[in-house]
Design a protein around this motif. Structure first.
Motif, PDB file in Angstrom:
ATOM      1  N   ASP A  15     -12.886  58.849  48.671  1.00  0.00           N
ATOM      2  CA  ASP A  15     -12.456  57.955  47.599  1.00  0.00           C
ATOM      3  C   ASP A  15     -12.284  56.507  48.046  1.00  0.00           C
ATOM      4  O   ASP A  15     -11.871  55.677  47.258  1.00  0.00           O
ATOM      5  N   PRO A  65      -8.810  51.072  49.947  1.00  0.00           N
ATOM      6  CA  PRO A  65      -8.475  51.644  48.643  1.00  0.00           C
ATOM      7  C   PRO A  65      -8.957  50.743  47.510  1.00  0.00           C
ATOM      8  O   PRO A  65      -9.177  49.542  47.704  1.00  0.00           O
ATOM      9  N   GLN A  66      -9.122  51.334  46.343  1.00  0.00           N
ATOM     10  CA  GLN A  66      -9.504  50.563  45.162  1.00  0.00           C
ATOM     11  C   GLN A  66      -8.454  49.494  44.913  1.00  0.00           C
ATOM     12  O   GLN A  66      -7.268  49.709  45.105  1.00  0.00           O
ATOM     13  N   THR A  99     -13.301  52.548  43.563  1.00  0.00           N
ATOM     14  CA  THR A  99     -13.348  53.767  44.356  1.00  0.00           C
ATOM     15  C   THR A  99     -14.802  54.105  44.687  1.00  0.00           C
ATOM     16  O   THR A  99     -15.671  54.035  43.814  1.00  0.00           O
ATOM     17  N   ASN A 100     -15.071  54.429  45.919  1.00  0.00           N
ATOM     18  CA  ASN A 100     -16.391  54.806  46.426  1.00  0.00           C
ATOM     19  C   ASN A 100     -17.409  53.668  46.431  1.00  0.00           C
ATOM     20  O   ASN A 100     -18.577  53.894  46.728  1.00  0.00           O
TER      21      ASN A 100
END
Length: 173
Positions: A15, A65-66, A99-100
């Motif tokens: 993630d 992280p996002q 995310t990703n």
């Protein structure tokens, strides 16, 4: 219990976003080694991540992280960064990572600082030794402003000031 914990670690890694690219000199296009690349997550209390570029000028951040980030690049001898020629990421302006999301091709250009040098001579051609030289902006004749410089001539009347932003300067002795 161990199997479940292992699965959680793998899911967490999947993630996360990645950010990578290369830093080059804006004039020569040569790789800039040991430039400090910083990413700062804005919306949460999190440590600033810093990476030094390698001998090819490359850097990579994994596990981001996002969120919204600030991106900065600095190196002694350079005055500012022009980040990402495709305009996805710009210096000191927030940008979002999802995310990703993987950005692997940031093209960062650093502008080298300028140098001013010269020789101060008397009318008869003899060097002026230990003269104080003040560099001021050519736009005005005011006091020495931040970013301006004061130096002294050597025994041959020569002076040199490094790490200036490009521009027009007046040298007064």
């Amino acid at each position: 219990m161990r199997i479940l914990l292992g699965l959680l670690l793998v899911v967490g890694a999947v993630d996360a976003a990645e950010l990578a690219g290369a830093v080059r000199d804006a004039l020569t296009s040569e790789a800039v080694k040991r430039a400090a690349v910083r990413v700062e997550l804005l919306d949460e209390v999190a440590p600033v991540r810093v990476a030094l570029t390698d001998r090819r000028g490359q850097f990579r951040f994994r596990g981001l992280p996002q969120g919204r980030y600030l991106f900065r690049v600095s190196k002694d001898g350079y005055y500012e960064s022009l980040v990402d020629t495709q305009q996805r990421v710009r210096p000191d302006l927030p940008f979002a990572l999802r995310t990703n999301q993987v950005i692997e091709d940031l093209a960062v250009r650093l502008n080298p600082n300028a140098t001013v040098s010269g020789t101060i001579l008397y009318d008869d051609g003899e060097p002026v030794r230990l003269a104080t030289v003040v560099l001021t902006s050519a736009r005005g004749y005011g006091d020495v402003a931040p970013g301006m410089a004061i130096t002294q001539t050597d025994d041959r009347g020569r002076y040199r000031v490094i790490d200036l932003k490009p521009g027009a300067y007046l040298a007064k002795a």
